[in-house]
Design an enzyme around this catalytic site. Structure first.
Site, short mmCIF file in Angstrom:
data_model
loop_
_atom_site.label_atom_id
_atom_site.label_comp_id
_atom_site.label_asym_id
_atom_site.label_seq_id
_atom_site.Cartn_x
_atom_site.Cartn_y
_atom_site.Cartn_z
N LYS A 11 19.65 31.00 44.23
CA LYS A 11 19.43 30.54 42.85
C LYS A 11 18.58 29.25 42.81
CE LYS A 11 23.71 32.66 41.12
NZ LYS A 11 24.94 32.44 40.31
N TYR A 51 21.72 39.33 33.58
CA TYR A 51 23.10 38.92 33.37
C TYR A 51 23.66 39.45 32.04
CZ TYR A 51 23.44 35.91 37.49
OH TYR A 51 23.51 35.44 38.79
N ASN A 114 25.58 27.54 41.43
CA ASN A 114 26.39 27.88 42.61
C ASN A 114 25.61 28.56 43.73
OD1 ASN A 114 26.19 30.32 41.34
ND2 ASN A 114 28.38 30.66 41.10
N HIS A 117 23.76 34.41 44.37
CA HIS A 117 24.37 35.54 43.67
C HIS A 117 24.70 36.60 44.70
CE1 HIS A 117 24.87 38.99 40.99
NE2 HIS A 117 24.08 39.65 41.82
N GLU A 128 20.84 46.21 40.53
CA GLU A 128 20.19 44.90 40.68
C GLU A 128 19.00 44.98 41.64
OE1 GLU A 128 24.38 42.56 39.75
OE2 GLU A 128 23.54 42.48 41.77
P1 ATP Z 1 27.27 35.96 40.66
O1 ATP Z 1 27.32 37.17 39.75
O2 ATP Z 1 26.15 35.00 40.29
O3 ATP Z 1 27.25 36.34 42.11
P2 ATP Z 1 30.09 35.68 40.48
O4 ATP Z 1 30.10 37.17 40.58
O5 ATP Z 1 30.85 34.92 41.51
O6 ATP Z 1 28.61 35.13 40.48
P3 ATP Z 1 30.42 35.99 37.66
O7 ATP Z 1 31.74 36.03 37.00
O8 ATP Z 1 29.65 37.26 37.83
O9 ATP Z 1 30.60 35.23 39.06
O10 ATP Z 1 29.51 34.94 36.85
C1 ATP Z 1 28.10 34.96 36.96
C2 ATP Z 1 27.60 33.55 37.03
O11 ATP Z 1 27.87 32.90 35.79
C3 ATP Z 1 28.28 32.67 38.08
O12 ATP Z 1 27.70 32.78 39.34
C4 ATP Z 1 28.09 31.29 37.51
O13 ATP Z 1 26.81 30.78 37.85
C5 ATP Z 1 28.17 31.53 36.02
N1 ATP Z 1 29.51 31.25 35.54
C6 ATP Z 1 30.63 31.99 35.73
N2 ATP Z 1 31.70 31.42 35.16
C7 ATP Z 1 31.24 30.27 34.61
C8 ATP Z 1 31.85 29.23 33.87
N3 ATP Z 1 33.16 29.23 33.57
N4 ATP Z 1 31.07 28.21 33.45
C9 ATP Z 1 29.75 28.16 33.72
N5 ATP Z 1 29.10 29.13 34.41
C10 ATP Z 1 29.85 30.17 34.86
MG MG Z 2 28.93 38.43 39.36
#
Ligand code: ATP
Ligand code: MG
Length: 139
Positions: A11, A51, A114, A117, A128
């Protein structure tokens, strides 16, 4: 059907901090083979589409803004049990909760920035990967 493939993005926060090399080292050391890879930047529209499943979540606007804010590295990775093993390698969504030695523990700064992804299912890995790569770009 398990495809043994997952999809990842490094990211914008991690790219900006020059963590591409460190993250790719972890991915290689964990035994993933790179099937496809590109350095690119998402438009706001593309980030919104990628997303779209989070459209209703309160952080959607912030997420789209952040993901289209700078370049990313997109890749398809291959390994037995790729989706689950990659999720283990990257650690919890919130780096404060990520296990020691995981990519997010090492390189992520916050839940919204974070570092990486990782697909959450074989089906989404396929969707994806297709979002970024044609069949001619996979090896
Ligand atoms: P990713 O899909 O990016 O691998 P993930 O599967 O661990 O991450 P998801 O629940 O799919 O988590 O959320 C997608 C992304 O949205 C997260 O990676 C994070 O960057 C953001 N996100 C998730 N929860 C929060 C939150 N509470 N506040 C801010 N951003 C969030
Ligand atoms: Mg995710």
């Amino acid at each position: 059907m398990a495809t043994n493939r997952t999809f990842t993005m490094i990211k914008p926060d991690a790219v900006e901090k020059n963590y591409i090399g460190g993250i790719l080292d972890k991915i290689n050391a964990a035994g993933f083979r790179i099937v496809a890879m590109k350095y690119t930047k998402l438009s706001k529209e593309e980030a919104g589409e990628f997303y779209a499943v989070h459209r209703e979540r309160p952080f959607y606007g912030e997420l789209v803004e952040y993901m289209s804010n700078g370049p990313i590295v997109a890749a398809i990775l291959e390994k037995e049990n790729a989706v689950a093993d990659f999720r283990t390698l990257i650690g919890a969504t919130n780096p404060a909760e990520a296990a020691e030695g995981t990519i997010r523990k090492m390189y992520a700064e916050s839940i919204s920035a974070n570092a990486v992804h990782g697909s959450d299912s074989d089906e989404n890995a396929e969707i994806e990967g297709n979002f970024y790569f044609s069949s001619l770009e996979r090896f």
